[in-house]
Design a protein around this motif. Structure first.
Motif, mmCIF file in Angstrom:
data_model
loop_
_atom_site.group_PDB
_atom_site.id
_atom_site.type_symbol
_atom_site.label_atom_id
_atom_site.label_comp_id
_atom_site.label_asym_id
_atom_site.label_seq_id
_atom_site.Cartn_x
_atom_site.Cartn_y
_atom_site.Cartn_z
ATOM 1 N N LEU A 71 0.727 -1.242 -0.116
ATOM 2 C CA LEU A 71 -0.084 0.070 0.145
ATOM 3 C C LEU A 71 0.838 1.137 -0.016
ATOM 4 O O LEU A 71 1.889 1.251 0.546
ATOM 5 N N THR A 72 0.482 2.352 -0.738
ATOM 6 C CA THR A 72 1.093 3.558 -0.805
ATOM 7 C C THR A 72 0.008 4.681 -0.358
ATOM 8 O O THR A 72 -1.093 4.616 -0.719
ATOM 9 N N ARG A 73 0.835 5.685 0.255
ATOM 10 C CA ARG A 73 -0.135 6.727 1.046
ATOM 11 C C ARG A 73 0.536 7.966 -0.033
ATOM 12 O O ARG A 73 1.472 8.557 0.152
ATOM 13 N N ILE A 74 -0.409 8.159 -0.872
ATOM 14 C CA ILE A 74 -0.096 9.240 -1.973
ATOM 15 C C ILE A 74 -0.874 10.503 -1.620
ATOM 16 O O ILE A 74 -1.966 10.629 -1.487
ATOM 17 N N GLU A 75 0.103 11.660 -1.371
ATOM 18 C CA GLU A 75 -0.734 12.968 -1.184
ATOM 19 C C GLU A 75 -0.041 14.101 -1.780
ATOM 20 O O GLU A 75 1.244 13.989 -2.451
ATOM 21 N N TYR A 76 -0.673 15.032 -2.372
ATOM 22 C CA TYR A 76 -0.114 16.253 -3.083
ATOM 23 C C TYR A 76 1.099 16.893 -2.248
ATOM 24 O O TYR A 76 1.007 16.877 -0.943
ATOM 25 N N ALA A 77 1.877 17.351 -3.001
ATOM 26 C CA ALA A 77 3.251 18.058 -2.722
ATOM 27 C C ALA A 77 4.269 17.321 -1.654
ATOM 28 O O ALA A 77 4.673 17.741 -0.616
ATOM 29 N N ILE A 78 4.112 15.838 -1.844
ATOM 30 C CA ILE A 78 5.065 15.111 -1.131
ATOM 31 C C ILE A 78 5.755 14.170 -2.069
ATOM 32 O O ILE A 78 5.360 13.575 -2.949
ATOM 33 N N ASP A 79 7.116 14.714 -1.824
ATOM 34 C CA ASP A 79 8.054 13.782 -2.806
ATOM 35 C C ASP A 79 8.283 12.151 -2.839
ATOM 36 O O ASP A 79 8.165 11.492 -3.419
ATOM 37 N N GLN A 80 8.298 11.874 -1.383
ATOM 38 C CA GLN A 80 8.491 10.427 -1.179
ATOM 39 C C GLN A 80 7.147 9.762 -0.194
ATOM 40 O O GLN A 80 6.830 10.231 0.931
ATOM 41 N N PRO A 81 6.461 9.183 -1.236
ATOM 42 C CA PRO A 81 5.259 8.566 -0.821
ATOM 43 C C PRO A 81 5.397 7.339 0.626
ATOM 44 O O PRO A 81 6.502 7.045 0.485
ATOM 45 N N GLU A 82 4.854 7.700 1.291
ATOM 46 C CA GLU A 82 4.613 6.442 2.518
ATOM 47 C C GLU A 82 3.985 5.255 2.211
ATOM 48 O O GLU A 82 3.117 5.077 1.602
ATOM 49 N N GLU A 83 4.815 4.046 2.207
ATOM 50 C CA GLU A 83 4.535 2.735 2.031
ATOM 51 C C GLU A 83 4.425 1.669 3.006
ATOM 52 O O GLU A 83 5.301 1.978 4.138
ATOM 53 N N VAL A 84 3.713 0.819 2.884
ATOM 54 C CA VAL A 84 3.648 -0.288 4.060
ATOM 55 C C VAL A 84 3.404 -1.701 3.309
ATOM 56 O O VAL A 84 2.701 -1.497 2.194
ATOM 57 N N CYS A 85 3.834 -2.697 3.810
ATOM 58 C CA CYS A 85 3.568 -3.986 3.245
ATOM 59 C C CYS A 85 2.581 -4.851 4.367
ATOM 60 O O CYS A 85 3.125 -4.965 5.395
ATOM 61 N N ILE A 86 1.642 -5.306 3.986
ATOM 62 C CA ILE A 86 0.786 -6.067 4.918
ATOM 63 C C ILE A 86 0.817 -7.609 4.405
ATOM 64 O O ILE A 86 0.592 -7.746 3.144
ATOM 65 N N LYS A 87 1.045 -8.288 5.251
ATOM 66 C CA LYS A 87 0.915 -9.919 4.927
ATOM 67 C C LYS A 87 -0.134 -10.393 6.138
ATOM 68 O O LYS A 87 -0.317 -10.208 7.176
ATOM 69 N N VAL A 88 -1.030 -11.436 5.272
ATOM 70 C CA VAL A 88 -2.097 -12.052 5.848
ATOM 71 C C VAL A 88 -1.937 -13.518 5.511
ATOM 72 O O VAL A 88 -2.004 -13.926 4.518
ATOM 73 N N PHE A 89 -1.777 -14.175 6.628
ATOM 74 C CA PHE A 89 -1.295 -15.839 6.593
ATOM 75 C C PHE A 89 -2.583 -16.439 6.881
ATOM 76 O O PHE A 89 -3.385 -16.048 7.654
ATOM 77 N N VAL A 90 -3.068 -17.475 6.063
ATOM 78 C CA VAL A 90 -3.912 -18.395 6.171
ATOM 79 C C VAL A 90 -3.649 -19.741 6.243
ATOM 80 O O VAL A 90 -2.703 -20.311 5.406
ATOM 81 N N PRO A 91 -4.480 -20.435 6.709
ATOM 82 C CA PRO A 91 -4.206 -22.008 6.671
ATOM 83 C C PRO A 91 -4.380 -22.651 5.372
ATOM 84 O O PRO A 91 -5.388 -22.322 4.794
#
Length: 158
Positions: A71-91
């Motif tokens: 996922l990426t957090r995109i906002e105007y006037a921001i050079d470096q967008p904030e990112e996160v990686c989410i992992k969902v584990f299932v059997p």
């Protein structure tokens, strides 16, 4: 070590597990399948408005399956967008994860591909059906315990 998002989630009482940071410094979090949809909505409202990619993998033969969201957090006037990686584990016996199609429309084909290749069911996905393999295909080709069916190549038929 917990990142900024992990601290924010803890502050608001949202259950997760920090998996640290990847080689690019992107925070990685583990979310339980039953919590994933509500946390996805919260992350969208918090500003993570772009699903860069979704993929899935087989952790180990006979083990867990993982669905991964970048996922990426995109906002105007921001050079470096904030990112996160989410992992969902299932059997692997009951691989069910809530679909985030209704949060990020770009999850459509990506969740379908994960279903097609690994057999992860995305609950409430509007068109969850095979996208790469024929509908009549049996099994999940990217699982580590998958046994390829017997078939003849075209050149072997001559």
């Amino acid at each position: 070590m917990q990142g900024r998002l992990s601290v924010w989630l803890i502050k608001h009482g949202l259950v997760h597990r920090s998996l640290g940071f990847d080689y690019q410094g992107i925070e990685t979090l583990q979310i339980k399948p039953e919590d994933w949809h509500s946390i996805a909505v919260i992350l969208y409202v918090y500003g993570y408005n772009y699903l860069r990619s979704q993929c899935a993998y087989d952790v180990a033969p006979g083990g867990l399956l993982a669905s991964v969201y970048h996922l990426t957090r995109i906002e105007y006037a921001i050079d470096q967008p904030e990112e996160v990686c989410i992992k969902v584990f299932v059997p692997r016996r009951n691989p069910r994860i809530p679909s985030v199609f209704w949060v990020w429309k770009s999850a459509d084909f990506q969740e379908r591909e994960s279903y097609d290749m690994l057999g992860i069911y995305y609950d409430n996905h509007p068109r969850l059906k095979r996208i790469l393999m024929p509908e009549s295909w049996i099994g999940w080709p990217l699982r580590k315990d998958y046994i390829a069916p017997n078939f003849y190549e075209i050149q072997d038929a001559h």
